[in-house]
Enzyme design. Sequence first.
Site, mmCIF file in Angstrom:
data_model
loop_
_atom_site.group_PDB
_atom_site.id
_atom_site.type_symbol
_atom_site.label_atom_id
_atom_site.label_comp_id
_atom_site.label_asym_id
_atom_site.label_seq_id
_atom_site.Cartn_x
_atom_site.Cartn_y
_atom_site.Cartn_z
ATOM 1 N N SER A 57 8.599 -8.733 5.382
ATOM 2 C CA SER A 57 9.430 -8.859 6.582
ATOM 3 C C SER A 57 9.179 -10.216 7.264
ATOM 4 C CB SER A 57 9.095 -7.720 7.540
ATOM 5 O OG SER A 57 7.723 -7.772 7.862
ATOM 6 N N GLU A 77 0.826 -1.213 0.000
ATOM 7 C CA GLU A 77 0.000 0.000 0.000
ATOM 8 C C GLU A 77 0.861 1.265 0.000
ATOM 9 O OE1 GLU A 77 0.558 -2.179 2.270
ATOM 10 O OE2 GLU A 77 0.175 -1.498 4.323
ATOM 11 N N CYS A 84 16.439 -6.460 -0.165
ATOM 12 C CA CYS A 84 16.596 -7.661 0.660
ATOM 13 C C CYS A 84 17.944 -8.314 0.420
ATOM 14 C CB CYS A 84 15.479 -8.642 0.361
ATOM 15 S SG CYS A 84 15.528 -9.165 -1.340
HETATM 16 P P1 NAD Z 1 5.992 -5.906 5.196
HETATM 17 O O1 NAD Z 1 6.155 -7.252 5.784
HETATM 18 O O2 NAD Z 1 5.670 -4.771 6.083
HETATM 19 O O3 NAD Z 1 4.818 -5.931 4.093
HETATM 20 C C1 NAD Z 1 4.772 -6.881 3.053
HETATM 21 C C2 NAD Z 1 3.328 -7.093 2.633
HETATM 22 O O4 NAD Z 1 2.584 -7.612 3.736
HETATM 23 C C3 NAD Z 1 2.623 -5.825 2.195
HETATM 24 O O5 NAD Z 1 1.812 -6.111 1.091
HETATM 25 C C4 NAD Z 1 1.800 -5.445 3.414
HETATM 26 O O6 NAD Z 1 0.619 -4.763 3.084
HETATM 27 C C5 NAD Z 1 1.479 -6.793 4.029
HETATM 28 N N1 NAD Z 1 1.334 -6.716 5.489
HETATM 29 C C6 NAD Z 1 2.005 -5.900 6.345
HETATM 30 N N2 NAD Z 1 1.622 -6.119 7.615
HETATM 31 C C7 NAD Z 1 0.688 -7.092 7.570
HETATM 32 C C8 NAD Z 1 -0.089 -7.767 8.568
HETATM 33 N N3 NAD Z 1 0.034 -7.468 9.866
HETATM 34 N N4 NAD Z 1 -0.938 -8.730 8.168
HETATM 35 C C9 NAD Z 1 -1.068 -9.033 6.874
HETATM 36 N N5 NAD Z 1 -0.364 -8.437 5.886
HETATM 37 C C10 NAD Z 1 0.500 -7.478 6.218
HETATM 38 O O7 NAD Z 1 7.313 -5.618 4.338
HETATM 39 P P2 NAD Z 1 7.745 -4.265 3.602
HETATM 40 O O8 NAD Z 1 8.130 -3.264 4.629
HETATM 41 O O9 NAD Z 1 6.744 -3.878 2.583
HETATM 42 O O10 NAD Z 1 9.049 -4.780 2.828
HETATM 43 C C11 NAD Z 1 10.331 -4.807 3.382
HETATM 44 C C12 NAD Z 1 10.662 -6.178 3.918
HETATM 45 O O11 NAD Z 1 10.566 -7.146 2.875
HETATM 46 C C13 NAD Z 1 12.093 -6.295 4.436
HETATM 47 O O12 NAD Z 1 12.074 -7.048 5.620
HETATM 48 C C14 NAD Z 1 12.829 -7.045 3.332
HETATM 49 O O13 NAD Z 1 13.960 -7.763 3.747
HETATM 50 C C15 NAD Z 1 11.759 -7.954 2.862
HETATM 51 N N6 NAD Z 1 12.022 -8.437 1.512
HETATM 52 C C16 NAD Z 1 12.483 -9.713 1.392
HETATM 53 C C17 NAD Z 1 12.776 -10.208 0.147
HETATM 54 C C18 NAD Z 1 13.283 -11.606 -0.007
HETATM 55 O O14 NAD Z 1 13.404 -12.037 -1.130
HETATM 56 N N7 NAD Z 1 13.571 -12.349 1.034
HETATM 57 C C19 NAD Z 1 12.607 -9.406 -0.994
HETATM 58 C C20 NAD Z 1 12.132 -8.109 -0.829
HETATM 59 C C21 NAD Z 1 11.837 -7.633 0.436
#
Ligand code: NAD
Length: 500
Positions: free
Chosen positions: A226, A176, A281
């Site tokens: 995350s 979002e 990441c």
């Molecule tokens: P995030 O976990 O906050 O959000 C990811 C998705 O989950 C979003 O679409 C968000 O709307 C949804 N989300 C968030 N909180 C939620 C909840 N409580 N319940 C259900 N859905 C929820 O991650 P971010 O801040 O958007 O991205 C950064 C993170 O992603 C970092 O930790 C990074 O390391 C990781 N990442 C990992 C990889 C990998 O390949 N391992 C790749 C890219 C990013």
Amino acid sequence: MQTLGNLINNEAVAGRSERHSTVYNPATGEPRLYVSLSSADETREAIAAAQAAFEGWSKTPPLVRARVMFRFKALLEERRDDVARLISLEHGKVFSDAQGEVTRGLEVVEFACGIPHLLKGEFSPNVGRDIDSNSLMQPLGVCVGITPFNFPVMVPLWMLPVAIACGNTFVLKPSEKDPSATMLLGELLAEAGLPAGVLNIVNGDKEAVDVLLTDERVQSVSFVGSTPIAEYIYSTASAHGKRCQALGGAKNHMVIMPDADPQQVVGSLMGAAYGSAGERCMAISVAVCVGDEVADNLVEMLKGEISQMRTGPGTGVEPEPHMGPLVTREHQQKVSGYIDLGVEEGATLVCDGRGLTVEGYENGFYVGPTLFDRVTPQMRIYKEEIFGPVLAVVRVNTFDEALKLVNDHEFGNGTSIFTRDGDTARQYEEEVKVGMVGVNVPIPVPMAFHCFGGWKRSIFGPLNMHGPDGVRFFTRMKTVTRRWPTGIRAGADFSMPTMK
Ligand code: NAD
């Protein structure tokens, strides 16, 4: 201000929920648009659209599905800069970096163009007398993708081209924080001839996600984000009978051996630590120096390079800055808070990115390149993912200590080793407990025809993204054992069948 809704059946649909979130331009700090946070009912409508499209799409020959991917690839190449501009505008990364993101996503589309070959399955003639056996790789049904802010185009493209080319239909829930570039992907796929309902994009937060994780029509969930959320997604989706791949956070180490080429190390490390403001990441956030001499030299060289770095808006400024802002004000505060913490914990702050203001962009969400020396494994700035332009130097005395340090960390996404010695590199490759390893390559992101995924708490679920694992994840295997009437004419056999 405009409110972004959903994309259902190839049509833009206004959000009906009362809730929305604000999308910012992080370079200026100004709000850009609202994004509607879909209700449970709106999310169910997206699933229903995908479910209705499944019958027709799954029976469409793979070659015809591949042709849609070929047209999508051509459109994405044509519109690459428009997509990159949208990424830069809402994420903050510099334009050339955003172009690179689109290219890495395009490569997965190219992989999916080969789907007829990838779905050929296996065939064994005469597994028993007059009996043949073959496998069918069949689509699952409605698949779901939930994606993070840091790659609003590349990460959705890790999933949806493979899923769709395999004959599935898809519901995507983008971040979002920067949804516009992701929505444009949906429009381009519609323009490429993807039938209505095969891809639906639903914007939202936990309310929408919880429906996607529990609705019985959904067959699989692919998640990137995350670690705490990845773990929640994996446990909830699995408990509801879905297959799930959930990729989480990272803390990637670069091991620097005394025989490494210092210029090559510094050049590689600068890009890997500070590119995309560290919001990758696969960013390197820990430099592990083997020996004090290596560390002293590296810190001196990094200091010089950092002093030359330009931080600024991702687009509209010449020459292009090296690094843009962070994605939101909250994230800027979180990263600055980690720098405060590092000082409290006793690490040596060599370069401080806190409080950076960029002329003309005073309200942007900037944090400058930050370097800590003498970080120890007990410190929270070592253990936790900061996800910003903060590099920690850890000093060790031997290769074995370096290896143990990397292996003891809870995350295991990516790592690299810099050395001229093949034997050292080979041992590192063999023994390191990390999913993606670079040898004199700082960010070893696998190509689309290989698989992307970490180890330990950087992933939940057995199958990685794209490559052969992607095809495996998005298909269900069926194995047929077949005998034609000649065998039956011999009469019934009442004993346990064995291969005669
Ligand atoms: P995030 O976990 O906050 O959000 C990811 C998705 O989950 C979003 O679409 C968000 O709307 C949804 N989300 C968030 N909180 C939620 C909840 N409580 N319940 C259900 N859905 C929820 O991650 P971010 O801040 O958007 O991205 C950064 C993170 O992603 C970092 O930790 C990074 O390391 C990781 N990442 C990992 C990889 C990998 O390949 N391992 C790749 C890219 C990013």
